[in-house]
Design an enzyme around this catalytic site. Structure first.
Site, PDB file in Angstrom:
ATOM      1  N   ASP A   1      -1.217 -13.454   5.871  1.00 54.78           N
ATOM      2  CA  ASP A   1      -1.450 -12.180   6.547  1.00 54.78           C
ATOM      3  C   ASP A   1      -2.932 -11.827   6.623  1.00 54.78           C
ATOM      4  OD1 ASP A   1       1.286 -12.063   6.465  1.00 54.78           O
ATOM      5  OD2 ASP A   1       1.406 -10.206   5.314  1.00 54.78           O
TER       6      ASP A   1
ATOM      7  N   HIS B   1      -2.518 -14.356   1.739  1.00 54.24           N
ATOM      8  CA  HIS B   1      -3.467 -13.695   2.637  1.00 54.24           C
ATOM      9  C   HIS B   1      -4.660 -14.604   2.909  1.00 54.24           C
ATOM     10  CE1 HIS B   1      -1.143 -10.369   0.974  1.00 54.24           C
ATOM     11  NE2 HIS B   1      -1.434  -9.720   2.077  1.00 54.24           N
TER      12      HIS B   1
HETATM   13 ZN    ZN Z   1      -1.582  -7.092   5.915  1.00 52.33          ZN
END
Ligand code: ZN
Length: 204
Positions: free
Chosen positions: A33, A172
């Site tokens: 992400d 991430h």
């Molecule tokens: Zn996010």
């Protein structure tokens, strides 16, 4: 409060979201992400390549505009992309109109029918509208790679213990996750490859 694993009851309480893929084979869905990011996304792509792994990148629209070439590299290497809004909005603090508008703005560059709400925070009305166009993707396992106080040992242990066929794992490709990810990602890939798992992109 759970730290790494979504309790089994939650998907039942919140239907209409994808929490895990129905799979009988050893396959994991790694998701990244908040990118693209100038350093971390190329790192992730290089690492995935070493393991012949595919993954899904939930991109933030403004970062796609900033790092258009890296975004193109994600596509060229046959990974999936998903919409993560244009400005990484918190749905609980954003009006319906603004949330939908921001998601549409991201969709101008991110062609995908996958959407993941930033922070996992989305109102029922927002979800109701976005469901017309998108599969709303949540997760089974959180790596918590963005926590600087994270115990890498605990996180890895949780990933190894709780991941199961069809699990969606969240990482991430961002600045704040960088140092943890550089341990967590290769360790996760090595461990599950050795257990006979493959790594697939969503929606492919
Ligand atoms: Zn996010």
């Amino acid at each position: 409060m759970y730290r790494f694993k979504v309790p089994d009851i939650l998907p039942t309480l919140l239907p209409g979201f994808l929490w895990r893929v129905d799979a009988n084979e050893p396959v994991l869905y790694l998701t990244f992400d908040d990118g693209p990011h100038h350093e971390m996304t190329p790192y992730v792509l290089d690492t995935l390549h070493q393991f012949n792994a595919k993954a899904t990148f939930f991109c933030v629209g403004e970062n796609v505009l900033k790092y258009a070439e890296i975004y193109q590299r994600i596509l060229a290497e046959n990974h999936s992309v998903g919409n993560h809004t244009f400005n990484h909005l918190n749905g609980w603090k954003t009006s319906l109109a603004k949330y939908l508008e921001n998601t549409s703005r991201a969709a101008e560059t991110i062609q995908s029918n996958l959407f993941r709400p930033p922070y996992g925070r989305i109102t029922p009305a927002q979800a109701h509208h976005l469901r017309e166009k998108y599969t709303l993707v949540m997760w089974d396992i959180l790596s918590r790679d963005y926590e600087h106080s994270l115990s890498l040992k605990k996180s890895l242990n949780a990933i190894k213990t709780y991941s199961r066929p069809g699990s969606l794992l969240v990482f991430h490709d961002s600045e704040k996750a960088a140092s943890n990810l550089k341990t967590l990602l290769p360790e996760t890939l090595t461990y599950f490859r050795d257990k006979g798992y493959r790594f697939d992109a969503l929606g492919v």
